[in-house]
Design an enzyme around this catalytic site. Structure first.
Site, PDB file in Angstrom:
ATOM      1  N   ASP A  98     103.219 -64.045  -0.539  1.00 31.56           N
ATOM      2  CA  ASP A  98     102.093 -64.669   0.163  1.00 31.56           C
ATOM      3  C   ASP A  98     100.892 -63.726   0.110  1.00 31.56           C
ATOM      4  OD1 ASP A  98     102.653 -67.023   2.752  1.00 31.56           O
ATOM      5  OD2 ASP A  98     100.695 -66.465   1.920  1.00 31.56           O
ATOM      6  N   ASP A 199      96.869 -67.922   0.862  1.00 29.56           N
ATOM      7  CA  ASP A 199      96.627 -68.478   2.192  1.00 29.56           C
ATOM      8  C   ASP A 199      95.160 -68.902   2.366  1.00 29.56           C
ATOM      9  OD1 ASP A 199      97.892 -68.722   4.887  1.00 29.56           O
ATOM     10  OD2 ASP A 199      96.196 -67.466   5.446  1.00 29.56           O
ATOM     11  N   GLU A 256      96.615 -72.469  -1.096  1.00 31.50           N
ATOM     12  CA  GLU A 256      96.681 -73.348   0.075  1.00 31.50           C
ATOM     13  C   GLU A 256      95.261 -73.754   0.403  1.00 31.50           C
ATOM     14  OE1 GLU A 256      96.853 -71.856   3.928  1.00 31.50           O
ATOM     15  OE2 GLU A 256      98.114 -73.437   4.720  1.00 31.50           O
ATOM     16  N   HIS A 329     106.025 -73.791   7.030  1.00 32.48           N
ATOM     17  CA  HIS A 329     106.157 -73.141   8.335  1.00 32.48           C
ATOM     18  C   HIS A 329     105.088 -73.593   9.329  1.00 32.48           C
ATOM     19  CE1 HIS A 329     103.178 -71.061   6.036  1.00 32.48           C
ATOM     20  NE2 HIS A 329     102.754 -70.480   7.129  1.00 32.48           N
ATOM     21  N   ASP A 330     104.144 -74.433   8.838  1.00 30.27           N
ATOM     22  CA  ASP A 330     103.078 -74.943   9.725  1.00 30.27           C
ATOM     23  C   ASP A 330     103.285 -76.403  10.099  1.00 30.27           C
ATOM     24  OD1 ASP A 330     100.553 -73.274   7.726  1.00 30.27           O
ATOM     25  OD2 ASP A 330     101.632 -72.555   9.496  1.00 30.27           O
TER      26      ASP A 330
END
Ligand code: TEU
Ligand code: CA
Length: 561
Positions: A98, A199, A256, A329-330
Site C-alpha cells: 500500500d 491510496d 484508489e 477494509h473500508d
C-alpha cells in the site's frame, strides 16, 4: 488489448491488524500472515495486496504513516517482512504494498520539522495557509468530519488534512517532496515488491488557490471534492512517477480513486498513457448512499448497480482496465449489503462472487469474503474502533440526531464491519489470537470460519477456489467483451461475454424468490456443445437454456461458441 499477468491475476487483500495474531497481543502481525500462506495458496490467489505495515501511530490503522521505510513494531520487523516476501514468492504469490502518499502521519519526521517554523526546510512538504478572518483558510470538510484544516500554535497557521487531524496532506506541488516519494518507492521496489496500491492517489493535485467549496445549504463545512479529486496536475504527477519509478519494471499498480469516472479512468489506465494499470472506482459502492453521503441509507437497487458496472465494463473495454471488487477494509461486507446474510448466506455469497469474477478486469478478494463473512452489530458504540465512525458518531450526537438512527447507519456502512478479526476456527476469538483481540470477533465465528469451510466441499471457500481456477482456464473471462442482458429486470443479473468466437452466458437471480430466465433471441446457444462452467446449485448440464426456472440466488455460467 495486450495480455498481461496482472490482467489474469486474482488479488487477495490482507488487512494485517485483523488477519492473524502470532504473539498473543491481540493485534494481527506479519508472522501471523506467514502462518497462513498455505491457506492462500489453497485458495489459489496470485497476488496479495498488503494494507500498510509501516511505522504508524494508528490513528487511522496504518493509513497515517510516520516512517515509510520501517515496519510497524506491533506488526514485526523488517526481517519478518523479508521472510514474508520470500515465503510468498516461494509459493508463486506476488506482494503488492500500500502506498499512502496523499498524506503522512503528523508524527512523521518531515511534519515534526515542517510545523516548527515558516522557514523550516520541510515547511513546504505540507500545505500551510493563513487563517481567514479568524476562521480556517477555506470551508472544506474533512472526510472524517469537521474542518479539513487544523490550527498550529507554533506558527499561527493552519495545515490541510483531508482525513484525520493526524494525517496532514503532503504538498505535491513541491518537487523536493515528490522526489522523496519516488526514492521511497524505489526503496521498496529494490526490496522485491511486485507493485503498489495507491491510496486516494487522485487527491494529490489540488486546485490552485484552494477555493471555498460550493455550500448551498450553508453548512459549517462543505466537501471540496471538486477542488482535490482528479486535480489539474494529476496526470503530470503520475506520468512523472511512472517515468522515474515504474517504467520498465514488471510491477502492477492500482490507484484508489474516489470520484473517478470511466472517461477519466481511460486517461489513468490507457496502456499508452504510462500512468497506472488500473483504478478502484467507487460508483458501485455509492449505489446505496443517499444525497448526504454513505451514512444516508437508501435501499439497494439492482438495476442501478447493473447500469453502473455495465458503464465501467463497456467504458474501459479495449481502453483501459477495471479492478473488480465488492469488499475492502473500508466497505461493509457484500453478503450483508447486496446478498442475504441470513438463510441464504452461502448461496448468495457464491452468486455475488460469480457475478463479479466473470466480468472483465482484475478481481480483488478481501479477507473473509471467501468465507462469506458478514457485517457485525456491536451493542455499544464503545466496541467500535474506526476513526471515521467515531468522529461521525460524536458529530451527529452533538447535532441531536437519535443514537438509534446513527447506529443503523453504522451497522450498514461502518468500516469496522470489514475489520473484525478473520475467523479461522471455532476456538475462542475464532483462532485469531490467544490474547484479547484489538476489536471484538463477530459472534457468528463458530458458524463461519475457515476450518469449517475447508472441510465442507459446498462452502463459499471451495466455490471461490473454483471461480479463481475457472478464470485461469478461459481467456474469455479476463479478456472478453461485455453485454448486459435483462437490463430492466430488478432481480435477474445476466450478461454475455464474447472473445475469439466463443461466448460466456452468465445468469444470476439476485433475490429471495424463484425467477424465470428466458434466453433472449439474439443469444444463440448450441445446446449440444454448451458447457456449464460453474453453478451454485446442482444442475443437470444438459438442461436446455431456452427457459430456466432459477432458484433464489442461483448462479450459472455457460460457455458456448
Ligand atoms: O480511503 C479513501 C476514502 O475515501 C475512504 O475514506 C473511504 O472512501 C471511506 O472511508 C468510505 O467510508 C483510503 C483508505 O482506503 C482508507 O482506509 C483511509 O482511511 C483513507 O484513504 C485515508 O488514508
Ligand atoms: Ca500480534
Amino acid at each position: 488489448m495486450s495480455k498481461q499477468w496482472w490482467k489474469e491475476a486474482v488479488v487477495y487483500q490482507i488487512y494485517p491488524r485483523s488477519f492473524m495474531d502470532s504473539n498473543g497481543d491481540g493485534v494481527g502481525d506479519i508472522k501471523g500472515i506467514i502462518s497462513k500462506l498455505d491457506y492462500l495458496k489453497l485458495l489459489g490467489v496470485d497476488v496479495v495486496w498488503l494494507s500498510p505495515v509501516y511505522e504508524s501511530p494508528n490513528d487511522d490503522n496504518g493509513y497515517d504513516i510516520s516512517d515509510y521505510r520501517r515496519i510497524m513494531s506491533e506488526f514485526g520487523t523488517m526481517e519478518d517482512w523479508e521472510l514474508l516476501r520470500d515465503e510468498m514468492h516461494k509459493r508463486g504469490i506476488k506482494i503488492v504494498m500500500d502506498l499512502v502518499v496523499n498524506h503522512s502521519s503528523d508524527e512523521h519526521a518531515w511534519f515534526v520539522e515542517s510545523r516548527k517554523s515558516k522557514d523550516n526546510p520541510y515547511r513546504d512538504y505540507y500545505i500551510w495557509r493563513e487563517g481567514n478572518d479568524g476562521r480556517e483558510p477555506n470551508n472544506w470538510e474533512s472526510v472524517f468530519s469537521g474542518s479539513a484544516w487544523q490550527y498550529a500554535e507554533e506558527t499561527g497557521e493552519y495545515y490541510l488534512h483531508l482525513f484525520s487531524k493526524k494525517q496532514p496532506d503532503l504538498n505535491w506541488e513541491n518537487p523536493e517532496l515528490r522526489n522523496e516519494i519516488y526514492d521511497m518507492m524505489n526503496f521498496w521496489l529494490e526490496n522485491g515488491i511486485d507493485g503498489f496500491r495507491m491510496d486516494v492517489i487522485n487527491f494529490i493535485s489540488k486546485a490552485p488557490g484552494l477555493p471555498d467549496a460550493p455550500n448551498p445549504e450553508g453548512k459549517k463545512y462543505a466537501s471540496g471534492h471538486e477542488y482535490f479529486m482528479n486535480g489539474p496536475r494529476i496526470h503530470e504527477f503520475l506520468q512523472e512517477m511512472n517515468e522515474l519509478v515504474l517504467d520498465g519494471k514488471d510491477v502492477m499498480t492500482v490507484g484508489e480513486m474516489p470520484g473517478v469516472s470511466p472517461d477519466e479512468a481511460q486517461l489513468y489506465t490507457g496502456e499508452d498513457r504510462k500512468e497506472l494499470n488500473m483504478v478502484f472506482q467507487f460508483e458501485h459502492m455509492d449505489v446505496d448512499s443517499g444525497e448526504l453521503g454513505k451514512w444516508d441509507l437508501i435501499p439497494f437497487d439492482l438495476k442501478k448497480l447493473k447500469k453502473i458496472l455495465t458503464k465501467w465494463q463497456t467504458g474501459l473495454n479495449g481502453q483501459g482496465w477495471n479492478s473488480l471488487y465488492w469488499n475492502n477494509h473500508d466497505q461493509p461486507r457484500v453478503v450483508s449489503r447486496f446478498g442475504n446474510d441470513g438463510e441464504h448466506r452461502v448461496i448468495s455469497a457464491k452468486l455475488l462472487g460469480t457475478l463479479l469474477h466473470m466480468m472483465q478486469g482484475t478481481p480483488y478478494i478481501y479477507q473473509g469474503e471467501e468465507l462469506g463473512m458478514t457485517n457485525v452489530r456491536f451493542a455499544s458504540i464503545d466496541e467500535y474502533k474506526d476513526i471515521e465512525t467515531l468522529n461521525m458518531f460524536k458529530e451527529k450526537i452533538a447535532e441531536g440526531v437519535d443514537e438509534r438512527e446513527i447506529m443503523k447507519s453504522i451497522y450498514a456502512k461502518g468500516r469496522d464491519n470489514a475489520r473484525t478479526p478473520m475467523q479461522w476456527d471455532s476456538s475462542e476469538h475464532a483462532g485469531f489470537t490467544e490474547g484479547t483481540p484489538w476489536i471484538a470477533v463477530n459472534p457468528n465465528y463458530q458458524e463461519i470460519n475457515a476450518e469449517k469451510a475447508m472441510e465442507d466441499p459446498n462452502s463459499v471457500f471451495h466455490y471461490y477456489r473454483k471461480l479463481i481456477s475457472t478464470r485461469k482456464e478461459h481467456d474469455i473471462i479476463p479478456y472478453g467483451s461485455f453485454e448486459l442482458l435483462y437490463e430492466d429486470d430488478d432481480s435477474i443479473y445476466s450478461y454475455v461475454r464474447r472473445y475469439n468466437g466463443e461466448a460466456l452466458l452468465v445468469i444470476g437471480n439476485v433475490s429471495n424468490e424463484g425467477r424465470t430466465f428466458i434466453k433472449p433471441d439474439h443469444i444463440q446457444v448450441n445446446e449440444d456443445q454448451k458447457q456449464l462452467l460453474i453453478s451454485n446449485y446442482e444442475v443437470d448440464e444438459r438442461e436446455n437454456v431456452e427457459q430456466i426456472e432459477l432458484k433464489p440466488w442461483e448462479a450459472r455460467v455457460y460457455k458456448y461458441s
